[in-house]
Design a protein around this motif. Structure first.
Motif, PDB file in Angstrom:
ATOM      1  N   THR A   1      -4.153   7.795  -0.195  1.00 40.00           N
ATOM      2  CA  THR A   1      -4.554   7.300  -1.517  1.00 40.00           C
ATOM      3  C   THR A   1      -4.940   5.836  -1.381  1.00 40.00           C
ATOM      4  O   THR A   1      -4.687   5.199  -0.377  1.00 40.00           O
ATOM      5  CB  THR A   1      -3.393   7.404  -2.532  1.00 40.00           C
ATOM      6  OG1 THR A   1      -2.382   6.468  -2.167  1.00 40.00           O
ATOM      7  CG2 THR A   1      -2.816   8.801  -2.593  1.00 40.00           C
ATOM      8  N   ASN A   2      -5.542   5.316  -2.396  1.00 43.21           N
ATOM      9  CA  ASN A   2      -5.879   3.900  -2.421  1.00 43.21           C
ATOM     10  C   ASN A   2      -4.934   3.149  -3.348  1.00 43.21           C
ATOM     11  O   ASN A   2      -5.284   2.121  -3.899  1.00 43.21           O
ATOM     12  CB  ASN A   2      -7.326   3.713  -2.899  1.00 43.21           C
ATOM     13  CG  ASN A   2      -8.306   4.231  -1.881  1.00 43.21           C
ATOM     14  OD1 ASN A   2      -8.079   4.116  -0.690  1.00 43.21           O
ATOM     15  ND2 ASN A   2      -9.387   4.827  -2.350  1.00 43.21           N
ATOM     16  N   THR A   3      -3.747   3.663  -3.519  1.00 44.57           N
ATOM     17  CA  THR A   3      -2.788   3.073  -4.444  1.00 44.57           C
ATOM     18  C   THR A   3      -2.086   1.877  -3.812  1.00 44.57           C
ATOM     19  O   THR A   3      -1.690   1.921  -2.657  1.00 44.57           O
ATOM     20  CB  THR A   3      -1.729   4.127  -4.836  1.00 44.57           C
ATOM     21  OG1 THR A   3      -2.381   5.268  -5.355  1.00 44.57           O
ATOM     22  CG2 THR A   3      -0.766   3.580  -5.860  1.00 44.57           C
ATOM     23  N   SER A   4      -1.943   0.834  -4.591  1.00 48.76           N
ATOM     24  CA  SER A   4      -1.146  -0.299  -4.146  1.00 48.76           C
ATOM     25  C   SER A   4      -0.473  -0.921  -5.369  1.00 48.76           C
ATOM     26  O   SER A   4      -0.924  -0.748  -6.499  1.00 48.76           O
ATOM     27  CB  SER A   4      -1.998  -1.331  -3.410  1.00 48.76           C
ATOM     28  OG  SER A   4      -2.941  -1.906  -4.274  1.00 48.76           O
TER      29      SER A   4
ATOM     30  N   HIS B 144       0.853  -1.194   0.000  1.00 52.83           N
ATOM     31  CA  HIS B 144       0.000   0.000   0.000  1.00 52.83           C
ATOM     32  C   HIS B 144       0.887   1.241   0.000  1.00 52.83           C
ATOM     33  O   HIS B 144       1.773   1.376   0.839  1.00 52.83           O
ATOM     34  CB  HIS B 144      -0.917  -0.002   1.221  1.00 52.83           C
ATOM     35  CG  HIS B 144      -1.768  -1.222   1.301  1.00 52.83           C
ATOM     36  ND1 HIS B 144      -2.911  -1.380   0.547  1.00 52.83           N
ATOM     37  CD2 HIS B 144      -1.633  -2.367   2.011  1.00 52.83           C
ATOM     38  CE1 HIS B 144      -3.454  -2.566   0.805  1.00 52.83           C
ATOM     39  NE2 HIS B 144      -2.684  -3.180   1.686  1.00 52.83           N
TER      40      HIS B 144
END
Length: 135
Positions: free
Chosen positions: A95-98, A74
């Protein structure tokens, strides 16, 4: 670091981020292995090592964990120092970035690379330290 590293020893920097400790350790230890799974942070680490022409620093775009696998990392903010395999429930993540990254067991890496004279291991791997230490 100055107190623990020797010119014949090895330093393992697990969670190297941009390489601040790795760069300093390179002046003290025979060999430095820097592990950083976050692709943005790894790019900065690589730049810093190459810009300083550090031949004794080995770069590894890997996560250190208790298993060999591909894991979800993440990303809080690209390039910061808080990427983690643990997704925090308190909405701490901005953020919702992974991204999927490769993970390796520390003991397996040490064995496969015939590393013996380890002076110091730094584990700053954002909430995964206990997993590695239990392995």
């Amino acid at each position: 670091l100055d107190e623990y590293l020797t010119t014949s020893g090895v330093f393992l920097d697990c969670g190297a981020w941009n390489g601040v400790l790795s760069l300093h350790a390179s002046t003290l230890a025979k060999e430095v292995h820097s592990f950083e799974p976050d692709p943005n942070a790894f790019a900065k680490l690589k730049y810093n090592v190459e810009a300083n022409k550090l031949s004794n620093v080995k770069l590894h775009n890997l996560a250190i964990l208790d298993v060999d696998s591909h894991i979800e990392l993440h990303i809080n903010k690209p390039g910061d120092s808080t990427s983690s395999i643990v997704c925090r429930p308190d909405n701490w993540w901005k953020t919702n970035t992974s991204v999927q990254v490769k993970a390796i067991q520390l003991s397996k890496f040490i064995s496969e690379n015939n590393i013996d004279n380890i002076d110091l291991i730094k584990l700053d791997i954002e909430a995964a330290e206990c997993k590695v230490l239990q392995e």
